[in-house]
Design a protein around this motif. Structure first.
Motif, PDB file in Angstrom:
ATOM      1  N   CYS A  67      13.074  30.891   7.945  1.00 23.31           N
ATOM      2  CA  CYS A  67      11.996  31.765   7.460  1.00 23.31           C
ATOM      3  C   CYS A  67      12.569  33.028   6.806  1.00 23.31           C
ATOM      4  N   LEU A  68      13.599  33.583   7.420  1.00 25.49           N
ATOM      5  CA  LEU A  68      14.219  34.783   6.858  1.00 25.49           C
ATOM      6  C   LEU A  68      14.896  34.485   5.525  1.00 25.49           C
ATOM      7  N   TYR A  69      15.506  33.333   5.415  1.00 28.05           N
ATOM      8  CA  TYR A  69      16.173  32.934   4.164  1.00 28.05           C
ATOM      9  C   TYR A  69      15.156  32.806   3.030  1.00 28.05           C
ATOM     10  N   TYR A  70      14.008  32.234   3.336  1.00 28.48           N
ATOM     11  CA  TYR A  70      12.950  32.118   2.329  1.00 28.48           C
ATOM     12  C   TYR A  70      12.395  33.493   1.979  1.00 28.48           C
ATOM     13  N   TYR A  71      12.198  34.343   3.006  1.00 23.44           N
ATOM     14  CA  TYR A  71      11.629  35.678   2.768  1.00 23.44           C
ATOM     15  C   TYR A  71      12.538  36.522   1.877  1.00 23.44           C
ATOM     16  N   VAL A  72      13.839  36.504   2.152  1.00 23.71           N
ATOM     17  CA  VAL A  72      14.780  37.289   1.351  1.00 23.71           C
ATOM     18  C   VAL A  72      14.764  36.836  -0.100  1.00 23.71           C
ATOM     19  N   SER A  73      14.753  35.522  -0.318  1.00 21.40           N
ATOM     20  CA  SER A  73      14.767  35.009  -1.691  1.00 21.40           C
ATOM     21  C   SER A  73      13.443  35.268  -2.394  1.00 21.40           C
ATOM     22  N   ASP A  74      12.328  35.175  -1.659  1.00 22.59           N
ATOM     23  CA  ASP A  74      11.021  35.342  -2.276  1.00 22.59           C
ATOM     24  C   ASP A  74      10.762  36.801  -2.660  1.00 22.59           C
ATOM     25  N   GLU A  75      11.300  37.746  -1.840  1.00 22.27           N
ATOM     26  CA  GLU A  75      11.070  39.157  -2.097  1.00 22.27           C
ATOM     27  C   GLU A  75      12.103  39.771  -3.040  1.00 22.27           C
ATOM     28  N   THR A  76      13.138  39.011  -3.359  1.00 23.82           N
ATOM     29  CA  THR A  76      14.160  39.518  -4.280  1.00 23.82           C
ATOM     30  C   THR A  76      13.653  39.433  -5.721  1.00 23.82           C
ATOM     31  N   ASN A  77      13.931  40.461  -6.489  1.00 22.06           N
ATOM     32  CA  ASN A  77      13.497  40.493  -7.879  1.00 22.06           C
ATOM     33  C   ASN A  77      14.495  39.817  -8.812  1.00 22.06           C
ATOM     34  N   ALA A  78      15.528  39.172  -8.194  1.00 21.85           N
ATOM     35  CA  ALA A  78      16.536  38.524  -9.045  1.00 21.85           C
ATOM     36  C   ALA A  78      15.915  37.353  -9.795  1.00 21.85           C
ATOM     37  N   GLU A  79      16.462  37.106 -10.971  1.00 20.76           N
ATOM     38  CA  GLU A  79      15.927  36.039 -11.811  1.00 20.76           C
ATOM     39  C   GLU A  79      16.272  34.664 -11.252  1.00 20.76           C
ATOM     40  N   HIS A  80      17.451  34.560 -10.646  1.00 20.20           N
ATOM     41  CA  HIS A  80      17.908  33.272 -10.130  1.00 20.20           C
ATOM     42  C   HIS A  80      18.125  33.383  -8.613  1.00 20.20           C
ATOM     43  N   THR A  81      17.434  32.562  -7.870  1.00 19.31           N
ATOM     44  CA  THR A  81      17.616  32.428  -6.416  1.00 19.31           C
ATOM     45  C   THR A  81      17.636  30.943  -6.087  1.00 19.31           C
ATOM     46  N   TRP A  82      17.845  30.648  -4.802  1.00 21.62           N
ATOM     47  CA  TRP A  82      17.860  29.233  -4.415  1.00 21.62           C
ATOM     48  C   TRP A  82      16.486  28.587  -4.615  1.00 21.62           C
ATOM     49  N   LEU A  83      15.423  29.426  -4.623  1.00 19.22           N
ATOM     50  CA  LEU A  83      14.085  28.889  -4.834  1.00 19.22           C
ATOM     51  C   LEU A  83      13.899  28.401  -6.267  1.00 19.22           C
ATOM     52  N   THR A  84      14.622  29.009  -7.192  1.00 19.36           N
ATOM     53  CA  THR A  84      14.485  28.583  -8.588  1.00 19.36           C
ATOM     54  C   THR A  84      15.497  27.517  -8.975  1.00 19.36           C
ATOM     55  N   GLN A  85      16.590  27.408  -8.185  1.00 16.83           N
ATOM     56  CA  GLN A  85      17.648  26.482  -8.560  1.00 16.83           C
ATOM     57  C   GLN A  85      17.555  25.129  -7.846  1.00 16.83           C
ATOM     58  N   TYR A  86      17.091  25.130  -6.564  1.00 16.12           N
ATOM     59  CA  TYR A  86      17.060  23.887  -5.791  1.00 16.12           C
ATOM     60  C   TYR A  86      15.980  22.957  -6.347  1.00 16.12           C
ATOM     61  N   LEU A  87      16.355  21.740  -6.681  1.00 14.02           N
ATOM     62  CA  LEU A  87      15.488  20.699  -7.252  1.00 14.02           C
ATOM     63  C   LEU A  87      14.962  21.070  -8.645  1.00 14.02           C
ATOM     64  N   SER A  88      15.646  21.987  -9.315  1.00 17.40           N
ATOM     65  CA  SER A  88      15.198  22.372 -10.661  1.00 17.40           C
ATOM     66  C   SER A  88      15.403  21.242 -11.660  1.00 17.40           C
ATOM     67  N   GLU A  89      16.348  20.359 -11.426  1.00 19.17           N
ATOM     68  CA  GLU A  89      16.595  19.258 -12.349  1.00 19.17           C
ATOM     69  C   GLU A  89      15.415  18.289 -12.405  1.00 19.17           C
TER      70      GLU A  89
END
Length: 481
Positions: free
Chosen positions: A49-71
Motif C-alpha cells: 500500500c505504501l509503495y502504491y501511495y508513494v508512486s501515486d502521490e509523486t509528480n514524476a512523469e515516470h513511475t512503476w505505475l506508468t511503466q508496469y504492463l505499459s507494453e
C-alpha cells in the motif's frame, strides 16, 4: 488520525488467539506458524500500500505505475483498484523474500528508497523465519521426529554389532508396531510426568478416560474384559498400577525361557495378572495338548494372585502383535484391600476354576455372575444396615452378619475378623443361651430370606449387566466392613 488509532485494536488479537487455542486444544507450534505467516502478509500488505501511495502521490512523469504492463497499452496505473492492489502485494512479497523477478522495478528516488527499506525488513523477517520454522515444525510433530531419530539410532547400533538381518527386521517391525498401531504409550514416564501437573480432580478425570479406553467400558459386551463391570473408581486405581507391554509374533507372553538377568529385571518371581487388550494369543497347558485362543478381552493369572497358585504349567504365545497389560500380586492385593466387595466377588468367580485364564467367549457368563453377585451384595448391605439399627450385643451382631456373608469355612467373613466356621459356632452358642437372642436371630433370618427372594424376582437385563459395585466408601458401610 483517529481511524489510525483504531488499528491499535489489533493487539487484542493475542488474547483472542489464546482463548481459541485453549478452546480447541491447538498445538503451540501450529499457532506460531500461523502467526509467522500472518506477520509476513501483514508487512507485505502495508509495504504494498505504501509503495502504491508513494508512486501515486509523486509528480514524476515516470513511475512503476506508468511503466508496469505499459507494453500492453494499458499500464497498471490505468487499471482498476483490485489489479493495482494485487500488483502492489506481489511486488512487496517478491522484494521481502529477496526473489525479485524484476518485472516491477522502482523508477523514482522515492520508490528506490522504499524498495531499500522493504528489502531490509524482508531480510530480517525471513532470517527470523528460517531460523525458527525448523524448530516449529519439529515441535509440531515431535513424536514422529523422535521415532525417526530412534530408528536411525537403532540402525547404527545394529549395524555396528553386525546383528543378523532377520533379527534386524524383527526389531524394526516391533518398533513400527509400537509407534503406529499399539495402544500402549511408548513412554509411560511421560504420562506420569504430565499427569503430575494436574490437580487431583483433573487427574481423576483424565485417568477415568484412560481407564475406559483400557478396559473398553464403552464397547460392546463381547469386546470388554472381565474387569470392565466393576466400579469405575476401582478400575482407575487398577489402571494406574498396570504396566503395558507390546509383544511381537511368536514371543512368549508367559512361560518362555529368558536369561537370569532379564528374569530379575522383570521380577518374574512374583505372581501377576495379565490382560490382553489388542491382538491374539494362544495358551497351552502342560497337562493337555489342546490350544486355547486368547483374544482381545481375555485375561489370565487371576487365580495365581488371588489364591497363590502357580502359572508354571501355562504358556501363552503371541499369535501376532499384541498389547498386554500386567499388574503384580502386591499392587493388585493392595488395591483389593480398599475394595473388599470386589475382592470377594473375584474370589467367588475364580475359585475352583480348572484353568487360570478367561477366554473372550466366557465374558457373557462372567458378566451375569458378576451382576448376580453384586445384587446379592447390595441386598446384604441393606440387611447389614438393618442389623446395625437393632439393639443387640456385639457378639450377636457378628453372628447375624454370618448369615449375611456366607463363605467357605476357612475364609474370613468381611467386617468380622472371624471365619464363617467360628461365626457358626458363635451362632450356635447364642441360640442355646437365651430365648430373646434366638428370637432376634430368627427375625434376622426371615428378613434375609425376604431380601433374597426380592433378588431372584428382579429382572435380568442390560441394567443388571452394567451394574456397578456398591460403594465401599459409604459411611454406613465403613463402620461395619
Amino acid at each position: 488520525m483517529l481511524k489510525l488509532l483504531k488499528l491499535l485494536r489489533i493487539f487484542r488479537l493475542g488474547r483472542m488467539v489464546s482463548k481459541i487455542q485453549e478452546r480447541f486444544q491447538i498445538k503451540h507450534a501450529t499457532i506460531m506458524i500461523i502467526q509467522f505467516v500472518c506477520l509476513i502478509m501483514f508487512a507485505a500488505h502495508w509495504l504494498g500500500c505504501l509503495y502504491y501511495y508513494v508512486s501515486d502521490e509523486t509528480n514524476a512523469e515516470h513511475t512503476w505505475l506508468t511503466q508496469y504492463l505499459s507494453e500492453t497499452g494499458h499500464p497498471i496505473g490505468d487499471r482498476n483498484t483490485g489489479e493495482k492492489y494485487v500488483a502492489s502485494l506481489y511486488w512487496a512479497l517478491t522484494t521481502m523474500s529477496t526473489i525479485g523477478y524484476g518485472d516491477i522495478v522502482p523508477i523514482s528516488n522515492a520508490e528506490r528508497i522504499l524498495t531499500t527499506i522493504a528489502m531490509v525488513i524482508g531480510a530480517c523477517t525471513f532470517a527470523y523465519g528460517l531460523t525458527n520454522v525448523c524448530t516449529l515444525l519439529f515441535n509440531h510433530n515431535r513424536r514422529k521426529v523422535e521415532f525417526e531419530g530412534l530408528t536411525d539410532e537403532f540402525n547404527d547400533f545394529l549395524t555396528e554389532y553386525c546383528v543378523n538381518e532377520s533379527v534386524c527386521q524383527e526389531v524394526f517391525g516391533y518398533l513400527w508396531y509400537c509407534h503406529h498401531s499399539s495402544e500402549i504409550s511408548e513412554n509411560p514416564s511421560t504420562v506420569d510426568r504430565l499427569i503430575s501437573y494436574l490437580s487431583p480432580e483433573l487427574r481423576d478425570k483424565v485417568m477415568t478416560t484412560i481407564m475406559e479406553k483400557m478396559f473398553r467400558r464403552n464397547e460392546a459386551a463381547y469386546l470388554r474384559t472381565v474387569w470392565s463391570y466393576f466400579d469405575p473408581n476401582f478400575l482407575v486405581e487398577l489402571s494406574r498400577s498396570m504396566v503395558g507391554q507390546a509383544h511381537a509374533p511368536g514371543e512368549h507372553v508367559w512361560g518362555g525361557r529368558l536369561s537370569q538377568i532379564e528374569r530379575k529385571f522383570q521380577d518374574l518371581t512374583q505372581h501377576r495378572m495379565f490382560m490382553i487388550t489388542k491382538g491374539q494369543c494362544r495358551g497351552a497347558l502342560a497337562t493337555d495338548e489342546q490350544f486355547y485362543e486368547l483374544t482381545s478381552g481375555s485375561s489370565f493369572g487371576e487365580q495365581s494372585v488371588l489364591f497363590g497358585t502357580s502359572l508354571v504349567n501355562l504358556k501363552v504365545i503371541a499369535h501376532g502383535y499384541v498389547d498386554v497389560y500386567t499388574i503384580n500380586e502386591k499392587s493388585l492385593l493392595e488395591i483389593l484391600r480398599l475394595y473388599p466387595i470386589v475382592h470377594s466377588c473375584l474370589r467367588a468367580l475364580f475359585k475352583n476354576r480348572k484353568h487360570d485364564f478367561v477366554q473372550a467367549n466366557e465374558l457373557g457368563e462372567f458378566q451375569n455372575r458378576i451382576a448376580t453377585f453384586l445384587k446379592e451384595k447390595s441386598c446384604a448391605l441393606e440387611v447389614t444396615r438393618r442389623i446395625r439399627n437393632q439393639p443387640m450385643s456385639e457378639q450377636e451382631r457378628l453372628a447375624a452378619l454370618a448369615l449375611v456373608y456366607p463363605t467357605s469355612p476357612g475364609d474370613p467373613v468381611e467386617g468380622t475378623g472371624l471365619t464363617s466356621a467360628q461365626l457358626e459356632a458363635e451362632l450356635a452358642t447364642l441360640r442355646g443361651s437365651m430365648v430373646s437372642t434366638q428370637v432376634r436371630i430368627q427375625e434376622l433370618e426371615k428378613l434375609l430370606a425376604v431380601d433374597k427372594r426380592d433378588i431372584h424376582n428382579q429382572p435380568s437385563g442390560k441394567e443388571s449387566q452394567d451394574m456397578a459395585v456398591p460403594s465401599e466408601h459409604d459411611p454406613d458401610l465403613q463402620g461395619q466392613l
